[in-house]
Design a protein around this motif. Structure first.
Motif, PDB file in Angstrom:
ATOM      1  N   SER A  13      37.786  33.689  46.360  1.00  0.00           N
ATOM      2  CA  SER A  13      38.710  33.484  47.620  1.00  0.00           C
ATOM      3  C   SER A  13      39.253  34.993  47.810  1.00  0.00           C
ATOM      4  CB  SER A  13      39.771  32.554  47.380  1.00  0.00           C
ATOM      5  OG  SER A  13      39.427  31.270  46.906  1.00  0.00           O
ATOM      6  N   GLY A  14      38.708  35.418  48.858  1.00  0.00           N
ATOM      7  CA  GLY A  14      39.438  36.822  49.241  1.00  0.00           C
ATOM      8  C   GLY A  14      40.703  36.549  49.968  1.00  0.00           C
ATOM      9  N   THR A  15      41.680  37.058  49.459  1.00  0.00           N
ATOM     10  CA  THR A  15      43.258  37.176  50.027  1.00  0.00           C
ATOM     11  C   THR A  15      43.658  38.443  49.816  1.00  0.00           C
ATOM     12  OG1 THR A  15      44.207  36.538  48.047  1.00  0.00           O
ATOM     13  CG2 THR A  15      43.299  34.528  49.129  1.00  0.00           C
ATOM     14  N   THR A  16      45.094  38.648  50.194  1.00  0.00           N
ATOM     15  CA  THR A  16      45.580  39.871  50.092  1.00  0.00           C
ATOM     16  C   THR A  16      46.091  40.158  48.670  1.00  0.00           C
ATOM     17  OG1 THR A  16      47.946  38.767  50.611  1.00  0.00           O
ATOM     18  CG2 THR A  16      46.676  39.800  52.623  1.00  0.00           C
ATOM     19  N   THR A  17      45.690  39.251  47.796  1.00  0.00           N
ATOM     20  CA  THR A  17      45.776  39.452  46.378  1.00  0.00           C
ATOM     21  C   THR A  17      44.380  39.563  45.708  1.00  0.00           C
ATOM     22  OG1 THR A  17      48.091  38.443  46.174  1.00  0.00           O
ATOM     23  CG2 THR A  17      46.860  38.806  44.117  1.00  0.00           C
ATOM     24  N   SER A  18      44.141  40.511  45.001  1.00  0.00           N
ATOM     25  CA  SER A  18      42.797  40.590  44.259  1.00  0.00           C
ATOM     26  C   SER A  18      42.477  39.546  43.494  1.00  0.00           C
ATOM     27  CB  SER A  18      42.768  41.967  43.283  1.00  0.00           C
ATOM     28  OG  SER A  18      41.555  42.126  42.707  1.00  0.00           O
ATOM     29  N   SER A  20      38.872  37.811  41.132  1.00  0.00           N
ATOM     30  CA  SER A  20      37.901  38.194  40.248  1.00  0.00           C
ATOM     31  C   SER A  20      37.256  37.071  39.830  1.00  0.00           C
ATOM     32  CB  SER A  20      38.149  39.422  39.298  1.00  0.00           C
ATOM     33  OG  SER A  20      39.190  38.550  38.293  1.00  0.00           O
ATOM     34  N   GLY A  21      35.755  37.389  39.498  1.00  0.00           N
ATOM     35  CA  GLY A  21      35.026  36.390  38.850  1.00  0.00           C
ATOM     36  C   GLY A  21      34.051  37.075  37.900  1.00  0.00           C
ATOM     37  N   ALA A  48      37.444  43.494  33.384  1.00  0.00           N
ATOM     38  CA  ALA A  48      38.536  43.331  34.219  1.00  0.00           C
ATOM     39  C   ALA A  48      38.358  44.263  35.498  1.00  0.00           C
ATOM     40  CB  ALA A  48      39.786  43.379  33.827  1.00  0.00           C
ATOM     41  N   ALA A  49      38.625  43.693  36.719  1.00  0.00           N
ATOM     42  CA  ALA A  49      38.398  44.607  37.769  1.00  0.00           C
ATOM     43  C   ALA A  49      39.601  44.117  38.748  1.00  0.00           C
ATOM     44  CB  ALA A  49      37.240  44.446  38.480  1.00  0.00           C
ATOM     45  N   THR A  74      32.574  41.831  35.611  1.00  0.00           N
ATOM     46  CA  THR A  74      33.512  41.389  36.662  1.00  0.00           C
ATOM     47  C   THR A  74      33.555  42.042  37.840  1.00  0.00           C
ATOM     48  OG1 THR A  74      34.723  41.238  34.647  1.00  0.00           O
ATOM     49  CG2 THR A  74      35.838  40.994  36.684  1.00  0.00           C
ATOM     50  N   VAL A  75      33.666  41.207  38.950  1.00  0.00           N
ATOM     51  CA  VAL A  75      33.684  41.543  40.452  1.00  0.00           C
ATOM     52  C   VAL A  75      34.916  40.986  41.024  1.00  0.00           C
ATOM     53  CG1 VAL A  75      32.352  39.746  41.334  1.00  0.00           C
ATOM     54  CG2 VAL A  75      32.544  41.762  42.627  1.00  0.00           C
TER      55      VAL A  75
END
Length: 94
Positions: A13-18, A20-21, A48-49, A74-75
């Motif tokens: 879920s792309g939001t204004t907070t990073s 990752s998966g 981590a990213a 991690t992406v």
């Protein structure tokens, strides 16, 4: 360019907070599909990213293949505003 996927596709879920998966190590690329109507920013890391708006940009509606360091597992994605669903599949590009 031939892309061969390894493992499952991660949904982020792309939001204004990073957010990752996990993606498989020993892969050299990833297919990133931005289904949103806004630009997303993508970054990889080992363990981590955290994505920022200085990371690699993927335009709204784009489906791109990006290089990934084979040691990264991690992406992370982020948007500058609004939200977007992002699909990421790691693999090997030959």
């Amino acid at each position: 360019m031939l892309f061969q996927q390894y493992g499952n596709t991660a949904t982020l879920s792309g939001t204004t907070t990073s957010s990752s998966g996990t993606v498989p190590k020993e892969t050299n690329s990833m297919r990133v599909v931005n289904t949103g109507a806004i630009v997303i920013f993508v970054k990889t890391g080992n363990g981590a990213a955290t994505a920022t708006t200085a990371a690699t940009a993927v335009n709204a509606g784009d489906d791109v293949i990006l290089y990934k360091d084979p040691t990264h597992d991690t992406v992370a994605v982020i948007t500058a505003s609004s939200t977007a669903t992002v699909y990421v599949a790691a693999g090997v590009t030959r």
